[in-house]
Design a protein around this motif. Structure first.
Motif, PDB file in Angstrom:
ATOM      1  N   LEU A  95      48.040  35.858  37.649  1.00 20.63           N
ATOM      2  CA  LEU A  95      47.242  34.918  38.431  1.00 20.63           C
ATOM      3  C   LEU A  95      47.011  35.437  39.849  1.00 20.63           C
ATOM      4  N   ALA A  96      48.052  35.963  40.483  1.00 21.95           N
ATOM      5  CA  ALA A  96      47.913  36.469  41.847  1.00 21.95           C
ATOM      6  C   ALA A  96      46.892  37.596  41.906  1.00 21.95           C
ATOM      7  N   ALA A  97      46.941  38.516  40.943  1.00 20.76           N
ATOM      8  CA  ALA A  97      46.041  39.672  40.952  1.00 20.76           C
ATOM      9  C   ALA A  97      44.602  39.269  40.696  1.00 20.76           C
ATOM     10  N   GLN A  98      44.390  38.356  39.761  1.00 22.86           N
ATOM     11  CA  GLN A  98      43.025  38.000  39.418  1.00 22.86           C
ATOM     12  C   GLN A  98      42.399  37.012  40.395  1.00 22.86           C
ATOM     13  N   LEU A  99      43.212  36.221  41.054  1.00 21.29           N
ATOM     14  CA  LEU A  99      42.673  35.254  42.002  1.00 21.29           C
ATOM     15  C   LEU A  99      42.421  35.852  43.376  1.00 21.29           C
ATOM     16  N   ALA A 100      43.091  36.950  43.713  1.00 26.05           N
ATOM     17  CA  ALA A 100      42.977  37.524  45.055  1.00 26.05           C
ATOM     18  C   ALA A 100      41.535  37.864  45.436  1.00 26.05           C
ATOM     19  N   PRO A 101      40.755  38.572  44.598  1.00 24.61           N
ATOM     20  CA  PRO A 101      39.375  38.879  44.987  1.00 24.61           C
ATOM     21  C   PRO A 101      38.508  37.632  45.147  1.00 24.61           C
ATOM     22  N   ALA A 103      39.672  34.545  46.075  1.00 22.20           N
ATOM     23  CA  ALA A 103      40.125  33.887  47.302  1.00 22.20           C
ATOM     24  C   ALA A 103      39.605  34.607  48.542  1.00 22.20           C
ATOM     25  N   ALA A 104      39.455  35.936  48.441  1.00 25.08           N
ATOM     26  CA  ALA A 104      38.984  36.723  49.584  1.00 25.08           C
ATOM     27  C   ALA A 104      37.470  36.669  49.743  1.00 25.08           C
ATOM     28  N   GLY A 105      36.788  36.035  48.790  1.00 26.02           N
ATOM     29  CA  GLY A 105      35.341  35.957  48.854  1.00 26.02           C
ATOM     30  C   GLY A 105      34.643  37.215  48.379  1.00 26.02           C
ATOM     31  N   ALA A 106      35.382  38.124  47.745  1.00 23.75           N
ATOM     32  CA  ALA A 106      34.802  39.389  47.287  1.00 23.75           C
ATOM     33  C   ALA A 106      34.219  39.283  45.880  1.00 23.75           C
ATOM     34  N   ALA A 107      34.532  38.219  45.146  1.00 24.12           N
ATOM     35  CA  ALA A 107      34.042  38.053  43.782  1.00 24.12           C
ATOM     36  C   ALA A 107      34.019  36.567  43.443  1.00 24.12           C
ATOM     37  N   ASP A 108      33.178  36.230  42.473  1.00 16.84           N
ATOM     38  CA  ASP A 108      33.137  34.863  41.954  1.00 16.84           C
ATOM     39  C   ASP A 108      33.911  34.743  40.649  1.00 16.84           C
ATOM     40  N   ALA A 109      34.164  35.892  40.028  1.00 15.15           N
ATOM     41  CA  ALA A 109      34.897  35.925  38.762  1.00 15.15           C
ATOM     42  C   ALA A 109      35.568  37.286  38.632  1.00 15.15           C
ATOM     43  N   THR A 110      36.679  37.326  37.932  1.00 12.14           N
ATOM     44  CA  THR A 110      37.379  38.586  37.692  1.00 12.14           C
ATOM     45  C   THR A 110      37.776  38.685  36.225  1.00 12.14           C
ATOM     46  N   VAL A 111      37.860  39.926  35.739  1.00 10.61           N
ATOM     47  CA  VAL A 111      38.281  40.214  34.377  1.00 10.61           C
ATOM     48  C   VAL A 111      39.363  41.279  34.440  1.00 10.61           C
ATOM     49  N   ALA A 112      40.462  41.067  33.729  1.00 13.36           N
ATOM     50  CA  ALA A 112      41.527  42.065  33.666  1.00 13.36           C
ATOM     51  C   ALA A 112      41.218  43.084  32.574  1.00 13.36           C
ATOM     52  N   THR A 113      41.723  44.284  32.728  1.00 14.17           N
ATOM     53  CA  THR A 113      41.562  45.343  31.732  1.00 14.17           C
ATOM     54  C   THR A 113      42.912  45.583  31.061  1.00 14.17           C
ATOM     55  N   PRO A 114      42.971  45.599  29.739  1.00 19.04           N
ATOM     56  CA  PRO A 114      44.273  45.737  29.073  1.00 19.04           C
ATOM     57  C   PRO A 114      44.949  47.076  29.347  1.00 19.04           C
ATOM     58  N   ASN A 115      46.260  47.043  29.529  1.00 23.25           N
ATOM     59  CA  ASN A 115      47.046  48.270  29.436  1.00 23.25           C
ATOM     60  C   ASN A 115      47.113  48.703  27.973  1.00 23.25           C
ATOM     61  N   ALA A 116      47.119  47.703  27.095  1.00 18.56           N
ATOM     62  CA  ALA A 116      47.348  47.988  25.684  1.00 18.56           C
ATOM     63  C   ALA A 116      46.820  46.859  24.823  1.00 18.56           C
ATOM     64  N   TRP A 117      46.581  47.203  23.574  1.00 17.77           N
ATOM     65  CA  TRP A 117      46.256  46.213  22.561  1.00 17.77           C
ATOM     66  C   TRP A 117      47.396  46.154  21.564  1.00 17.77           C
ATOM     67  N   ARG A 118      47.619  44.977  21.019  1.00 17.36           N
ATOM     68  CA  ARG A 118      48.547  44.835  19.906  1.00 17.36           C
ATOM     69  C   ARG A 118      47.757  44.272  18.742  1.00 17.36           C
ATOM     70  N   TYR A 119      47.737  44.994  17.652  1.00 20.63           N
ATOM     71  CA  TYR A 119      47.008  44.580  16.464  1.00 20.63           C
ATOM     72  C   TYR A 119      48.001  44.057  15.442  1.00 20.63           C
ATOM     73  N   GLU A 120      47.821  42.807  15.024  1.00 22.91           N
ATOM     74  CA  GLU A 120      48.715  42.191  14.055  1.00 22.91           C
ATOM     75  C   GLU A 120      47.899  41.801  12.832  1.00 22.91           C
ATOM     76  N   GLY A 121      48.027  42.581  11.785  1.00 21.36           N
ATOM     77  CA  GLY A 121      47.272  42.296  10.578  1.00 21.36           C
ATOM     78  C   GLY A 121      47.682  43.241   9.472  1.00 21.36           C
ATOM     79  N   GLY A 122      47.376  42.863   8.253  1.00 23.26           N
ATOM     80  CA  GLY A 122      47.695  43.711   7.121  1.00 23.26           C
ATOM     81  C   GLY A 122      49.179  43.872   6.875  1.00 23.26           C
ATOM     82  N   GLY A 123      49.984  42.925   7.353  1.00 24.50           N
ATOM     83  CA  GLY A 123      51.414  42.971   7.111  1.00 24.50           C
ATOM     84  C   GLY A 123      52.190  43.866   8.053  1.00 24.50           C
ATOM     85  N   ALA A 124      51.508  44.506   8.999  1.00 29.30           N
ATOM     86  CA  ALA A 124      52.193  45.382   9.949  1.00 29.30           C
ATOM     87  C   ALA A 124      51.517  45.260  11.309  1.00 29.30           C
TER      88      ALA A 124
END
Length: 252
Positions: A95-101, A103-124
């Motif tokens: 929340l702190a990272a995504q709200l900072a821009p 709150a600072a007036g630098a953006a109206d919306a922010t999107v995070a970029t994943p470090n990683a994906w976790r895929y859960e399917g097919g039994g593994a």
């Protein structure tokens, strides 16, 4: 139908470094019966409890539920909506990272970029990091780079935006796939400034399940068998371990 995920999600929210007194939690759920309600009640002893639990008697699309949650947040006086899917896992600074821009007036919306994906399917389950596996996979499957942007956009479920932007033409469609991409497009067409944060700011594991992963660009990478080709960074290893433990609880 994922009360165990919901309980973990609420604990993840409660662990955030962002001031608790400035945070409200809204849960919109269409799980039949009381299982999800019990999970919410179980979280009330945490540092941050659910402020509003909305239970729907009939199934609704993800887009409809996101719109309802945004309307409830507006009624609670929230200036910013941070969407939070029950299965995704974030670092405590999300929340702190995504709200900072914003709150600072630098953006109206922010999107995070994943470090990683976790895929859960097919039994593994397979854990896939942002680094070598993605670079290798794109080089083999997408030499022209057309797929890369879409892969990054897979995680726009992390969207944070000014509450005042929601409504009218800028609302989620009544759909359960790509509804967040459509909403983000509507925000951009309305002139909203959108900032994408780099991987690791915040730490973010985007979880995909078999049904969702069968649609969209990441399917090509799953199909190529590009599973755990890289060791997760230390900060994410514990998250993966927690996800595996939760998966065991959910399925057993």
């Amino acid at each position: 139908d994922r009360p165990a995920y919901l309980e973990r999600c609420l604990a993840n929210v409660a662990s955030q470094t962002y001031p608790k007194e400035l945070t409200s939690v809204v849960v919109v759920d269409d799980t039949p019966g009381d299982a999800a309600r019990i999970a919410v009640e179980a979280s009330t002893g945490a540092a941050l409890a659910c402020d509003r639990y909305v239970h729907l008697d009939a199934r609704a699309s993800i887009g409809a539920k996101r719109n309802l949650a945004a309307d409830v947040a507006r009624g609670l006086g929230c200036d910013v909506v941070a969407t939070w899917d029950d299965d995704d896992v974030y670092g405590d600074d999300r929340l702190a990272a995504q709200l900072a821009p914003i709150a600072a007036g630098a953006a109206d919306a922010t999107v995070a970029t994943p470090n990683a994906w976790r895929y859960e399917g097919g039994g593994a389950a397979a854990d896939m990091t942002w680094g070598g596996w993605l670079a290798a996979g794109l080089a083999a499957l997408d030499p022209d780079g057309a797929l890369g942007t879409e892969i990054v956009d897979e995680a726009i479920a992390s969207l944070c935006y000014r509450t005042a932007l929601h409504g009218g033409a800028a609302a989620y469609p009544d759909a359960s796939y790509d509804e967040d991409r459509a909403f983000l497009g509507a925000l951009k067409r309305g002139g909203a400034r959108v900032a994408r944060l780099p991987p690791g700011a915040p730490a973010y594991v985007h979880v995909k399940h078999a049904r969702a992963a069968a649609r969209g660009p990441l399917t090509q990478l799953y199909g190529a068998g590009l599973g755990a080709l890289a060791t997760p960074p230390a900060a994410l290893a514990a998250v993966f371990a927690a996800s595996a433990a939760l998966r065991s609880v959910v399925h057993h």
